[in-house]
Write an enzyme that holds these catalytic residues in place. Structure first.
Site, mmCIF file in Angstrom:
data_model
loop_
_atom_site.group_PDB
_atom_site.id
_atom_site.type_symbol
_atom_site.label_atom_id
_atom_site.label_comp_id
_atom_site.label_asym_id
_atom_site.label_seq_id
_atom_site.Cartn_x
_atom_site.Cartn_y
_atom_site.Cartn_z
ATOM 1 N N ASP A 1 -9.026 1.437 23.095
ATOM 2 C CA ASP A 1 -8.541 2.672 23.714
ATOM 3 C C ASP A 1 -9.350 2.968 24.973
ATOM 4 O O ASP A 1 -9.618 4.128 25.313
ATOM 5 C CB ASP A 1 -8.613 3.848 22.732
ATOM 6 C CG ASP A 1 -7.790 5.050 23.186
ATOM 7 O OD1 ASP A 1 -6.894 4.869 24.037
ATOM 8 O OD2 ASP A 1 -8.048 6.171 22.703
ATOM 9 N N GLY B 1 -10.116 8.839 25.296
ATOM 10 C CA GLY B 1 -10.264 7.394 25.265
ATOM 11 C C GLY B 1 -11.709 6.998 25.061
ATOM 12 O O GLY B 1 -12.534 7.781 24.579
ATOM 13 N N HIS C 1 -0.927 10.556 17.305
ATOM 14 C CA HIS C 1 -0.994 11.912 17.844
ATOM 15 C C HIS C 1 -0.050 12.810 17.046
ATOM 16 O O HIS C 1 0.774 13.536 17.599
ATOM 17 C CB HIS C 1 -0.648 11.921 19.328
ATOM 18 C CG HIS C 1 -1.711 11.302 20.180
ATOM 19 N ND1 HIS C 1 -2.754 12.019 20.713
ATOM 20 C CD2 HIS C 1 -1.909 10.013 20.555
ATOM 21 C CE1 HIS C 1 -3.546 11.201 21.402
ATOM 22 N NE2 HIS C 1 -3.054 9.976 21.310
ATOM 23 N N ALA D 1 -6.674 12.128 16.402
ATOM 24 C CA ALA D 1 -5.435 12.757 16.848
ATOM 25 C C ALA D 1 -4.364 12.710 15.757
ATOM 26 O O ALA D 1 -3.198 12.414 16.006
ATOM 27 C CB ALA D 1 -4.918 12.108 18.132
ATOM 28 N N GLU E 1 1.914 4.989 24.996
ATOM 29 C CA GLU E 1 1.294 5.993 24.145
ATOM 30 C C GLU E 1 1.732 7.361 24.670
ATOM 31 O O GLU E 1 0.985 8.101 25.277
ATOM 32 C CB GLU E 1 -0.227 5.856 24.167
ATOM 33 C CG GLU E 1 -0.926 6.706 23.132
ATOM 34 C CD GLU E 1 -2.438 6.710 23.273
ATOM 35 O OE1 GLU E 1 -3.087 7.387 22.467
ATOM 36 O OE2 GLU E 1 -2.966 6.053 24.199
ATOM 37 N N ALA F 1 -6.209 14.292 24.386
ATOM 38 C CA ALA F 1 -6.440 14.347 25.829
ATOM 39 C C ALA F 1 -5.143 14.246 26.637
ATOM 40 O O ALA F 1 -5.179 14.344 27.861
ATOM 41 C CB ALA F 1 -7.381 13.216 26.244
ATOM 42 N N HIS F 2 -4.010 14.044 25.950
ATOM 43 C CA HIS F 2 -2.734 13.983 26.656
ATOM 44 C C HIS F 2 -2.324 15.385 27.112
ATOM 45 O O HIS F 2 -2.532 16.376 26.396
ATOM 46 C CB HIS F 2 -1.644 13.407 25.751
ATOM 47 C CG HIS F 2 -1.840 11.969 25.416
ATOM 48 N ND1 HIS F 2 -0.979 10.974 25.802
ATOM 49 C CD2 HIS F 2 -2.825 11.342 24.723
ATOM 50 C CE1 HIS F 2 -1.412 9.804 25.361
ATOM 51 N NE2 HIS F 2 -2.543 10.010 24.698
#
Length: 374
Positions: free
Chosen positions: A270, A300, A191, A216, A130, A140-141
């Site tokens: 997730d 997540g 995303h 996302a 991911e 959150a990435h």
């Protein structure tokens, strides 16, 4: 090794192939030998109010409880096995979020080693990447680690990689999708703030899934439906769905099932190592039912698959048969694995037994052996 002695699993109802949509069959007797289902037949009602279903398949697990799969090693995998089996998961994809490119190799080696273990444990079917080639909705990435697609890097991925999430708006999204699909790797759009037209291009190139529908990704707008609208309208596409009742409102859970059908919805958790307090290099804290970054961004979930099934039935009004299909058959089909996700002769004897009254998990069976019993 699985026992050669036949085992009979009896249930008052069961999720069987070929049934009318939304319906269970039963009562049934499922005969198991050498880890496989050798007979499925009508039986007498055992009177225990149980429901048998294929074992759950989770396509997106970043971590469980206090174990982060990106750094898991040795006994960590045994702990994850027990935690997943206790939620009905019999097969899964450890999921690696966005990080530095050089960190993927060692993590994928550890996942490959974990996938080679035997025994009555949830099967690691491969890895889900991911990131890092996501789109504009990073969530959150770490946005500093999200990169333009590197076709050469993707071409060198090891066979253990089963699924890759990419942003459809990326310049080389079509080329990457074609290359990954040609080698048998599932491609999912996620995303992403791409237009519906761009999403359609990537679906035409071979993407067959969207990662956590509604989350996302751009909003579903009446004049620009975006990735969500494109996914809902395309019968080729399976939508991953996080049913923790935090990520997606119950009304939209119900809408997704009604629009796509259970054979195009894959329940995913997730899940992250929320108890450990981190996701990749970020700190997370459980707030209002979900792990979050310091700024409140959801990072997540703390969801378990058996809870997801209960949530879509209880809160969203989805028929139990459809919820079970979305937790087992559909995700197995996403991976092209016809040996799992179904109760039929020749399939792996990966099964769950639930209480019909409250859908509490009673037993998890992997390759004919009890992996967890409550």
């Amino acid at each position: 090794m699985p026992s050669t002695t036949p085992t009979i699993v009896r249930a008052a109802a069961a999720l069987l192939p070929g049934r009318p949509a939304g319906e269970l069959a039963g009562p049934v007797e499922i005969e198991v030998r050498d880890g496989r289902i050798v007979d499925v037949r009508s039986g007498s009602d055992p009177g225990d109010g149980t429901v048998a279903a294929p074992g759950f398949v989770d396509l997106q697990v970043n971590g469980v409880d206090d174990v982060d799969v990106a750094i898991a090693d040795g006994a960590d995998w045994d702990r994850v096995d027990g935690l997943l089996a206790a939620t009905g998961v019999t097969a899964w994809l450890p999921t690696l979020v966005t990080q530095r490119l050089e960190r993927y190799g060692p993590a994928l080696e550890r996942i490959a080693t974990a996938s080679a273990r035997g025994g009555p444990r949830p099967t690691v079917l491969g890895a889900h990447l991911e990131g890092p080639f996501l789109g504009q909705h990073t969530g959150a990435h770490d946005p500093r680690r999200v990169l333009p697609i590197d076709l050469d890097w993707l071409a060198e991925l090891p066979e253990v990689v089963a699924l890759v999430t990419i942003g459809a708006e990326q310049h080389d999204a079509v080329a990457a999708t074609e290359a990954l699909a040609a080698r048998g790797t599932v491609v999912s759009i996620g995303h992403s703030g791409a237009t519906s037209a761009r999403a359609d291009e990537v679906f035409d190139a071979g993407a067959t899934m969207v990662t956590h529908l509604f989350n996302a990704m751009g909003p579903l707008h009446q004049r620009e439906p975006g990735v969500a609208g494109a996914a809902l309208a395309d019968d080729r596409v399976v939508a991953g769905l996080i049913a923790d009742l935090v990520h997606v409102h119950p009304a939209l859970l119900r809408t997704a099932f009604r629009t796509k059908g259970a054979d195009r919805i894959a329940l995913v958790t997730d899940a992250v190592a929320w108890r450990a307090g981190h996701l990749a290099a970020a700190d997370v804290t459980l707030v209002d039912g979900a792990p979050r970054l310091a700024d409140g961004t959801i990072a997540g979930s703390a969801l378990a698959m058996d809870v997801a099934v209960r949530n879509v039935v209880g809160a969203a009004g989805v028929p139990l048969a459809d919820a079970l299909t979305a937790a087992s058959t559909t995700p197995a089909d996403v991976l092209g694995d016809r040996s799992r996700g179904r109760i039929e002769v020749g399939a792996r004897a990966d099964l769950v037994v639930l209480d019909r009254a409250d859908l509490a998990l009673r037993r998890t069976i992997v390759a004919g052996e009890v992996a967890w019993e409550g």
